[in-house]
Design a protein around this motif. Sequence first.
Motif, PDB file in Angstrom:
ATOM      1  N   ILE A  53      65.940  52.237  37.139  1.00 11.62           N
ATOM      2  CA  ILE A  53      66.516  50.917  36.891  1.00 11.62           C
ATOM      3  C   ILE A  53      66.217  50.564  35.439  1.00 11.62           C
ATOM      4  N   PHE A  54      67.287  50.304  34.687  1.00  7.44           N
ATOM      5  CA  PHE A  54      67.164  50.055  33.245  1.00  7.44           C
ATOM      6  C   PHE A  54      68.079  48.892  32.881  1.00  7.44           C
ATOM      7  N   THR A  55      67.577  47.683  33.073  1.00 10.78           N
ATOM      8  CA  THR A  55      68.379  46.489  32.818  1.00 10.78           C
ATOM      9  C   THR A  55      67.912  45.791  31.546  1.00 10.78           C
ATOM     10  N   ASP A  56      68.723  44.860  31.077  1.00 12.47           N
ATOM     11  CA  ASP A  56      68.423  44.127  29.853  1.00 12.47           C
ATOM     12  C   ASP A  56      67.132  43.314  29.995  1.00 12.47           C
ATOM     13  N   PRO A  57      66.402  43.137  28.884  1.00 14.75           N
ATOM     14  CA  PRO A  57      65.165  42.353  28.926  1.00 14.75           C
ATOM     15  C   PRO A  57      65.426  40.850  28.769  1.00 14.75           C
ATOM     16  N   ASP A  58      66.317  40.332  29.600  1.00 11.52           N
ATOM     17  CA  ASP A  58      66.619  38.901  29.602  1.00 11.52           C
ATOM     18  C   ASP A  58      66.572  38.402  31.041  1.00 11.52           C
ATOM     19  N   PHE A  59      66.831  37.113  31.246  1.00 16.24           N
ATOM     20  CA  PHE A  59      66.721  36.546  32.584  1.00 16.24           C
ATOM     21  C   PHE A  59      67.643  37.262  33.578  1.00 16.24           C
ATOM     22  N   ALA A  60      68.892  37.456  33.202  1.00 16.33           N
ATOM     23  CA  ALA A  60      69.853  38.101  34.109  1.00 16.33           C
ATOM     24  C   ALA A  60      69.412  39.525  34.439  1.00 16.33           C
ATOM     25  N   GLY A  61      68.968  40.262  33.435  1.00 20.98           N
ATOM     26  CA  GLY A  61      68.505  41.635  33.661  1.00 20.98           C
ATOM     27  C   GLY A  61      67.303  41.695  34.575  1.00 20.98           C
ATOM     28  N   LYS A  62      66.381  40.756  34.401  1.00 20.70           N
ATOM     29  CA  LYS A  62      65.192  40.724  35.265  1.00 20.70           C
ATOM     30  C   LYS A  62      65.574  40.390  36.699  1.00 20.70           C
ATOM     31  N   GLU A  63      66.544  39.518  36.893  1.00 19.83           N
ATOM     32  CA  GLU A  63      66.983  39.153  38.245  1.00 19.83           C
ATOM     33  C   GLU A  63      67.706  40.333  38.910  1.00 19.83           C
ATOM     34  N   ILE A  64      68.538  41.029  38.171  1.00 20.61           N
ATOM     35  CA  ILE A  64      69.228  42.207  38.704  1.00 20.61           C
ATOM     36  C   ILE A  64      68.190  43.282  39.055  1.00 20.61           C
ATOM     37  N   ARG A  65      67.205  43.478  38.179  1.00 22.96           N
ATOM     38  CA  ARG A  65      66.131  44.448  38.433  1.00 22.96           C
ATOM     39  C   ARG A  65      65.383  44.085  39.721  1.00 22.96           C
ATOM     40  N   ARG A  66      65.078  42.796  39.896  1.00 29.38           N
ATOM     41  CA  ARG A  66      64.367  42.350  41.097  1.00 29.38           C
ATOM     42  C   ARG A  66      65.167  42.674  42.349  1.00 29.38           C
ATOM     43  N   ARG A  67      66.469  42.387  42.338  1.00 33.07           N
ATOM     44  CA  ARG A  67      67.321  42.658  43.500  1.00 33.07           C
ATOM     45  C   ARG A  67      67.400  44.152  43.790  1.00 33.07           C
ATOM     46  N   LEU A  68      67.555  44.968  42.756  1.00 33.55           N
ATOM     47  CA  LEU A  68      67.627  46.418  42.934  1.00 33.55           C
ATOM     48  C   LEU A  68      66.304  46.972  43.464  1.00 33.55           C
ATOM     49  N   THR A  69      65.199  46.495  42.922  1.00 28.40           N
ATOM     50  CA  THR A  69      63.881  46.975  43.332  1.00 28.40           C
ATOM     51  C   THR A  69      63.585  46.598  44.778  1.00 28.40           C
ATOM     52  N   GLU A  70      64.055  45.422  45.188  1.00 33.20           N
ATOM     53  CA  GLU A  70      63.897  45.009  46.587  1.00 33.20           C
ATOM     54  C   GLU A  70      64.539  46.019  47.527  1.00 33.20           C
ATOM     55  N   PHE A  72      65.590  49.164  46.633  1.00 29.86           N
ATOM     56  CA  PHE A  72      65.211  50.545  46.320  1.00 29.86           C
ATOM     57  C   PHE A  72      63.791  50.556  45.730  1.00 29.86           C
ATOM     58  N   PRO A  73      62.784  50.360  46.574  1.00 26.93           N
ATOM     59  CA  PRO A  73      61.412  50.171  46.079  1.00 26.93           C
ATOM     60  C   PRO A  73      60.790  51.370  45.377  1.00 26.93           C
ATOM     61  N   LYS A  74      61.290  52.557  45.611  1.00 24.12           N
ATOM     62  CA  LYS A  74      60.709  53.743  44.968  1.00 24.12           C
ATOM     63  C   LYS A  74      61.454  54.146  43.696  1.00 24.12           C
ATOM     64  N   ALA A  75      62.320  53.272  43.214  1.00 29.15           N
ATOM     65  CA  ALA A  75      63.055  53.568  41.983  1.00 29.15           C
ATOM     66  C   ALA A  75      62.111  53.539  40.788  1.00 29.15           C
ATOM     67  N   ALA A  76      62.396  54.361  39.803  1.00 31.47           N
ATOM     68  CA  ALA A  76      61.649  54.310  38.547  1.00 31.47           C
ATOM     69  C   ALA A  76      62.136  53.101  37.753  1.00 31.47           C
ATOM     70  N   GLN A  77      61.292  52.617  36.885  1.00 29.54           N
ATOM     71  CA  GLN A  77      61.601  51.435  36.080  1.00 29.54           C
ATOM     72  C   GLN A  77      61.442  51.785  34.609  1.00 29.54           C
ATOM     73  N   ALA A  78      62.502  51.562  33.825  1.00 29.48           N
ATOM     74  CA  ALA A  78      62.437  51.732  32.375  1.00 29.48           C
ATOM     75  C   ALA A  78      62.622  50.353  31.749  1.00 29.48           C
ATOM     76  N   HIS A  79      61.858  50.092  30.709  1.00 30.99           N
ATOM     77  CA  HIS A  79      61.886  48.776  30.070  1.00 30.99           C
ATOM     78  C   HIS A  79      62.052  48.911  28.567  1.00 30.99           C
ATOM     79  N   LEU A  80      62.848  48.017  28.005  1.00 30.14           N
ATOM     80  CA  LEU A  80      62.974  47.870  26.557  1.00 30.14           C
ATOM     81  C   LEU A  80      62.355  46.536  26.179  1.00 30.14           C
ATOM     82  N   SER A  81      61.739  46.464  25.025  1.00 28.66           N
ATOM     83  CA  SER A  81      61.242  45.169  24.550  1.00 28.66           C
ATOM     84  C   SER A  81      62.455  44.379  24.041  1.00 28.66           C
ATOM     85  N   GLN A  82      62.316  43.051  24.017  1.00 24.38           N
ATOM     86  CA  GLN A  82      63.400  42.228  23.488  1.00 24.38           C
ATOM     87  C   GLN A  82      63.654  42.575  22.032  1.00 24.38           C
TER      88      GLN A  82
END
Length: 177
Positions: A53-70, A72-82
Motif C-alpha cells: 500500500i503506497f498512498t499519498d502522505p495527506d489526509f485522503a491518502g491516510k484514510e485510503i491506507r486505513r481502509r485498505l489495511t483494515e 488487507f492486514p498483512k499488506a506491506a506499507q510504503a511511505h513517502l515524507s510530505q
Amino acid sequence: MKIKETIVVEGRDDTAAIKRAVNAHTIETHGFGIKKQTWELIGKAYEETGIIIFTDPDFAGKEIRRRLTEKFPKAAQAHLSQKDAVKSGDIGIENASPEAICQALKKAHYTIEEKRDEFTITDLREQELVGSPDASQRRDRLGKLLGIGYGNSKSFLAKLNQYGITREEFMLRLKEI
C-alpha cells in the motif's frame, strides 16, 4: 529495480511515477470510492503476489491506507515524507523523484500480527520525539529513515510497534538525525 508485489496507489499519475522508478504492477483505487471490482482485484493480488500500500502522505491518502489495511492486514506499507511528495503545493506520489520512490519501496514494512510493546511513550520522550520544540521535525526525519512515514506521537509509536522496528534499528537511525 523489480518489485514482485502489486503496488496499490491512488491514481494514474501515481502509477506513472511508480513506473518511472521501478518495474512493478500497480492497481489504482481512484480515491475513496473504491469500486467492488477494484476491491476484488486488490484481493486477488493480495492472495497471489502480495500487495504494498503506497498512498499519498495527506489526509485522503491516510484514510485510503486505513481502509485498505483494515481489509488487507498483512499488506506491506510504503511511505513517502510530505517533503519528498510536494511540488508547487500539491502533495502526492506523482510529485516524488524516482529515487525517493525507490527508497520508500525498499523500506516497505509488513505489519506484524502479534501485539508488540517494544516502544513506549517514554522512549519517544527520552529521544526528544515528544515534548521538545523540534519533536515533530525529528519524528518526520526518523520516520523517513525507518520507512514508516510521519505520525503524531501516538501514531508514530503505534507504527514503531506495528511494523516490528527493532531497538537497534531505532537507535541507529536516531544517530543519523
